[in-house]
Scaffold this active site. Structure first.
Site, PDB file in Angstrom:
ATOM      1  N   ASP A  92      -3.960 -83.117  76.868  1.00 58.27           N
ATOM      2  CA  ASP A  92      -4.616 -84.589  76.322  1.00 58.27           C
ATOM      3  C   ASP A  92      -6.240 -84.107  75.718  1.00 58.27           C
ATOM      4  OD1 ASP A  92      -1.738 -85.149  76.121  1.00 58.27           O
ATOM      5  OD2 ASP A  92      -2.320 -86.872  75.777  1.00 58.27           O
ATOM      6  N   LYS A 155      -4.059 -86.977  68.618  1.00 59.68           N
ATOM      7  CA  LYS A 155      -3.443 -88.162  68.956  1.00 59.68           C
ATOM      8  C   LYS A 155      -4.266 -89.417  68.560  1.00 59.68           C
ATOM      9  CE  LYS A 155      -3.576 -90.160  73.643  1.00 59.68           C
ATOM     10  NZ  LYS A 155      -3.581 -89.715  75.330  1.00 59.68           N
ATOM     11  N   LYS A 185       1.054 -88.638  68.323  1.00 60.42           N
ATOM     12  CA  LYS A 185       0.759 -89.594  69.658  1.00 60.42           C
ATOM     13  C   LYS A 185       0.024 -90.980  69.625  1.00 60.42           C
ATOM     14  CE  LYS A 185       0.257 -89.750  74.440  1.00 60.42           C
ATOM     15  NZ  LYS A 185      -0.244 -88.849  75.738  1.00 60.42           N
TER      16      LYS A 185
END
Length: 221
Positions: A92, A155, A185
């Site tokens: 991430d 995300k 996300k």
């Protein structure tokens, strides 16, 4: 109960159970893994300095360039490569948020591409945009840049930015932009079952939660 038909196990299967506090210890990560198994979630997400971990049966994700994104792209690439070498299956990464604010989406693309090239095609790459700090236009263009650079997910947030975390509006815009070609996300400030369901309804295909048990306890079995 939230106004939705999703069950506890269905939502748990979308969750990255997350521990990114700077004061986290090895014991805290061990407790995170134990709790993740008991909750039936998909993955854990930890700081790269906590790797390697013993988390058989769970996906292991690590953050990169966290939380500011103001790291040189080569440093992010090296951090990501080391995390993968130490067992992370997912990365991430935080983009250079300032580049997105300034409208330099080629720089955003290059930043993501550097990390993708560093880790190869195998690991899942999630790209954190910090949507609360961006205009709708910047969110859309950053999503497009991330997708072009080979991201598997976009995300919303780190959960550490003073502007805030995930919002339904941002998730919906991201989902519309990527059109199901890559995942979305939602992460940052999701503390209730209803908030989680709202994010899923808006198009989130993964959730980043630190208070996972409280969220899941609000859902039907």
């Amino acid at each position: 109960m939230p106004d939705v038909a999703l069950t506890r196990s269905q939502v748990a299967a979308l969750v990255d159970h997350t521990l990114l506090k700077p004061e986290a210890t090895t014991a805290d990560v061990d407790a995170l893994i134990t709790e993740a198994r008991s909750l039936g979630v998909l993955a854990i997400c930890v700081s790269p300095s906590m790797l390697p971990v013993r988390a058989a049966g769970l996906v292991t994700a690590a953050v990169v360039g966290f939380p500011s994104g103001k790291h040189h792209s080569l440093v992010k690439g090296a951090e990501a490569r080391l995390a993968v070498d130490q067992g992370a299956q997912e990365i991430d990464m935080v983009i250079d948020i300032g580049a997105a604010v300034a409208g330099d989406f080629n720089a955003v693309l290059a930043d993501v591409l550097t990390v993708r090239e560093a880790i190869g095609d195998g690991p899942v790459l999630k790209v954190i945009l910090e949507t609360a700090a961006l205009t709708d236009h910047a969110i859309v263009e950053s999503c497009r840049a991330a997708e072009r650079a080979g991201a598997n997910f976009v995300k919303t947030s780190t959960g550490f930015h003073p502007a805030g975390g995930a919002s339904v509006a941002a998730v919906r815009l991201m989902a519309q932009t990527v059109g199901g070609r890559i995942g979305v996300k939602a992460s940052g400030g999701i503390r209730t079952a209803q908030a989680a369901i709202d994010m899923i309804d808006a198009g989130a295909t993964r959730l980043g939660l630190s208070g996972t048990r409280a969220v899941l306890d609000g859902l039907p079995d």
